[in-house]
Design a protein around this motif. Structure first.
Motif, PDB file in Angstrom:
ATOM      1  N   PHE B 100       0.797  -1.205   0.098  1.00 57.16           N
ATOM      2  CA  PHE B 100      -0.059  -0.016   0.102  1.00 57.16           C
ATOM      3  C   PHE B 100       0.753   1.144  -0.150  1.00 57.16           C
ATOM      4  O   PHE B 100       0.606   2.050  -0.995  1.00 57.16           O
ATOM      5  CB  PHE B 100      -1.031  -0.030   1.343  1.00 57.16           C
ATOM      6  CG  PHE B 100      -1.821   0.964   1.199  1.00 57.16           C
ATOM      7  CD1 PHE B 100      -3.201   0.961   0.642  1.00 57.16           C
ATOM      8  CD2 PHE B 100      -1.531   2.457   1.707  1.00 57.16           C
ATOM      9  CE1 PHE B 100      -4.350   1.930   0.630  1.00 57.16           C
ATOM     10  CE2 PHE B 100      -2.634   3.296   1.687  1.00 57.16           C
ATOM     11  CZ  PHE B 100      -3.743   3.167   1.242  1.00 57.16           C
ATOM     12  N   GLY B 101       1.924   1.324   0.996  1.00 57.82           N
ATOM     13  CA  GLY B 101       2.784   2.600   1.113  1.00 57.82           C
ATOM     14  C   GLY B 101       3.591   2.785  -0.108  1.00 57.82           C
ATOM     15  O   GLY B 101       3.689   3.871  -0.670  1.00 57.82           O
ATOM     16  N   GLU B 103       2.746   1.887  -3.149  1.00 56.51           N
ATOM     17  CA  GLU B 103       1.969   2.466  -4.310  1.00 56.51           C
ATOM     18  C   GLU B 103       1.760   3.917  -4.024  1.00 56.51           C
ATOM     19  O   GLU B 103       1.863   4.623  -4.939  1.00 56.51           O
ATOM     20  CB  GLU B 103       0.463   1.697  -4.324  1.00 56.51           C
ATOM     21  CG  GLU B 103       0.192   0.622  -4.655  1.00 56.51           C
ATOM     22  CD  GLU B 103      -0.846  -0.044  -4.572  1.00 56.51           C
ATOM     23  OE1 GLU B 103      -1.948   0.567  -4.527  1.00 56.51           O
ATOM     24  OE2 GLU B 103      -1.058  -1.425  -4.465  1.00 56.51           O
ATOM     25  N   ILE B 104       1.489   4.245  -2.819  1.00 58.32           N
ATOM     26  CA  ILE B 104       1.162   5.777  -2.580  1.00 58.32           C
ATOM     27  C   ILE B 104       2.628   6.397  -2.941  1.00 58.32           C
ATOM     28  O   ILE B 104       2.313   7.533  -3.806  1.00 58.32           O
ATOM     29  CB  ILE B 104       1.187   6.085  -1.121  1.00 58.32           C
ATOM     30  CG1 ILE B 104      -0.115   5.168  -0.764  1.00 58.32           C
ATOM     31  CG2 ILE B 104       0.937   7.391  -0.893  1.00 58.32           C
ATOM     32  CD1 ILE B 104      -1.494   5.826  -0.757  1.00 58.32           C
TER      33      ILE B 104
END
Lengths: 279, 261
Positions: B100-101, B103-104
């Motif tokens: 997730f991180g 991707e951000i």
């Protein structure tokens, strides 16, 4: 081993229980058809005035088949397929327009307090009005094609809107916190947390909306106006011509179509939730 | 060792309607680079609030937090957080939760995959890459939570009672696992717990907090070598000392509650 055989036993149980209920269901349907045939026969034998309203199962079945094969009584060149196509087309466009408006409006109302404060009274004002109350005005203004689409739009709009707003409000604050500690800012929180959260709610809205939309189209098409088309219109027209076996055949078609559209929505919903990893 | 986290006289006041609750008052702590510090206190003492302020999820009413000399203004990826209820994204697989991180931050798919694979190995989730959180046990979910926080390569790991909802067996296992991961990654850890046993097992230093309004009551260094033996006399001695401090605060908290009614 024992786990496997226990599983097999359970599968067998489920299958046999299923067979049992299928048989019971069939028995009930057969009983109903027999009862219907007896009533119809009795009315025609006794020369009752009601006889015309209760055609037997056989003549309805024949009407059902013939309506797909050749032009239906009262309408030249029009078969059941054409009427289904025009009704489905209207439901489709009304649904698509409603989705295109309700989704962004719902997202905005769920996200921003000020938008909700403005939108809420309007929603509560218009939502309780049955969509069919709009029929006269819509048919006058938008005529025979866009009028029924407008009715469907009203019917589909509110279920989607309400579910989307509810979905946005159901977003788990902990997931937003987690996303923020992972570096997400407002935009990413919206696309990566809010949007995935509302998908199941949106699907519920779509399913309910399609059901309502289908109810709306039939009633909206019933209005006896120039250039009428669609299954709802033909329910009315065939009755007007006294061909009640075609009225019942068309009702049957409407029921089947309704099952079909919600069935498609349900399959789509399952696909989406499986794709999202939720069961 | 240089200071990694410096929390300077934090205060936090919650106002709900007319009620004004002072959760924290003049709370200061320092955590050195690579240090493992446990924040321990009676429930409602504001230990989670301290962590949330350091994470940047909540503003302090007064005081400031510096991480490596930089003032904390909002949440940021250099401070990873692990939550008690795991807070995994239920629609994402294990791998995609961990990524997730990344991707951000716009890391390419290829390097994301490499980094998440390494983390999956590190936390022992091999074979579960494509599982969704609801298919995992509590302990495995928290492994995902830890890996997800580590993916951003934070300097600090903030852990809010991460093992609080696990059963006793899993909890002990996860404590050992965390120490293994900590020594492999050399992160600075600030770990909130209400379990004395857990704090003594894990921490370099234990910060015992007072009952509300929360502040530092006592800082107890734990110099026992790792792995620690819960049944050793030294362990039990430290445990006894921490427990004595905490018991007084429990008593105070209880009296306060009674006087409020």
């Amino acid at each position: 081993m024992s786990w496997n055989s226990a599983l097999m036993a359970r599968v067998k149980d489920a299958v046999s229980a299923n067979w049992y209920s299928i048989v019971l269901g069939l028995v009930a349907v057969i009983l109903f058809v027999v009862f219907w045939a007896l009533v119809s026969q009795y009315l025609s034998d006794s020369g009752s005035d009601l006889s015309v309203y209760v055609p037997g199962p056989k003549s309805v079945a024949e009407a059902f088949v013939s309506s797909f094969m050749e032009p239906v009584p009262g309408l030249d060149y029009t078969r059941m397929g054409d009427m289904i196509a025009s009704s489905l087309m209207r439901v489709f466009w009304g649904f698509l327009l409603a989705l295109a408006v309700a989704l962004p409006v719902g997202l905005a109302m769920g996200t921003f307090r000020s938008v909700e404060a403005m939108g809420r009274p309007l929603v509560e004002m218009f939502r309780p009005i049955p969509p069919l109350a709009w029929v006269p005005v819509f048919l006058m203004v938008f005529k025979s094609f866009w009028g029924p689409i407008g009715i469907v739009f009203v019917g589909v709009f509110f279920p989607i809107l309400i579910n989307v707003i509810f979905g946005v409000k159901s977003v788990d604050q902990k997931l937003i916190d987690a996303a923020r500690t992972l570096g997400a800012r407002r935009g990413a929180v919206f696309t990566k947390v809010v949007i995935p959260t509302i998908v199941p709610y949106l699907m519920t809205g779509i399913k309910v909306g399609l059901g309502v939309g289908w109810m709306c189209i039939v009633a909206a098409e019933m209005m006896p106006i120039q250039g009428g088309t669609g299954v709802g219109y033909y329910v009315w027209l065939s009755a007007d011509y006294g061909r009640y076996e075609f009225t019942y055949a068309t009702m049957l078609v409407i029921g089947l179509l309704s099952i079909l559209t919600t069935g498609v929505a349900e399959i789509f919903e399952k696909r989406v939730s499986r794709w999202m990893g939720m069961r | 060792m240089s200071a990694c986290i410096e929390a300077r006289s934090l205060s936090k006041v919650f106002t709900t309607g007319k009620r004004r609750i002072v959760a924290l008052e003049g709370m200061s702590i320092d955590v050195a680079d690579g240090e493992f510090v446990c924040l321990l206190g009676p429930s409602g003492c504001g230990k989670t609030t301290v962590l949330r302020i350091i994470a940047g999820l909540e503003p302090a009413t007064a005081g400031a937090v510096l991480v490596h000399g930089k003032k904390v203004e909002s949440a940021g990826p250099e401070r990873g957080m692990v939550f008690q209820e795991f807070a995994l994204f239920p629609w994402r697989t294990v791998r995609r939760n961990i990524e997730f991180g990344l991707e951000i931050r716009g890391v390419s798919e290829k390097s994301r995959h490499e980094m998440s694979s390494d983390l999956i190995d590190l936390v022992g989730l091999k074979g579960f890459e494509d599982a969704h959180p609801d298919e995992l046990s509590g302990g495995m979910r928290q492994r995902v939570g830890i890996a997800r926080a580590l993916a951003n390569e934070p300097t600090v790991l903030l852990m809010d009672e991460p093992f609080g909802s696990l059963d006793a067996q899993t909890r002990n296992l996860m404590q050992k696992e965390l120490l293994r991961i900590w020594s492999a990654t050399k992160k600075t850890v600030l770990f909130v717990t209400h379990s004395v046993d857990e704090a003594v097992f894990l921490a370099d230093r234990i910060v015992v907090m007072t009952a509300r309004p929360g502040t530092v009551r006592e800082i107890i260094p734990v110099s026992l070598p790792r792995p620690r033996d819960r049944t050793s006399a030294e362990f039990i001695a430290v445990r006894g000392r921490v427990l004595a401090e905490l018991d007084e605060e429990f008593e105070k908290a209880r009296e306060k509650e009674l006087s409020l009614d």
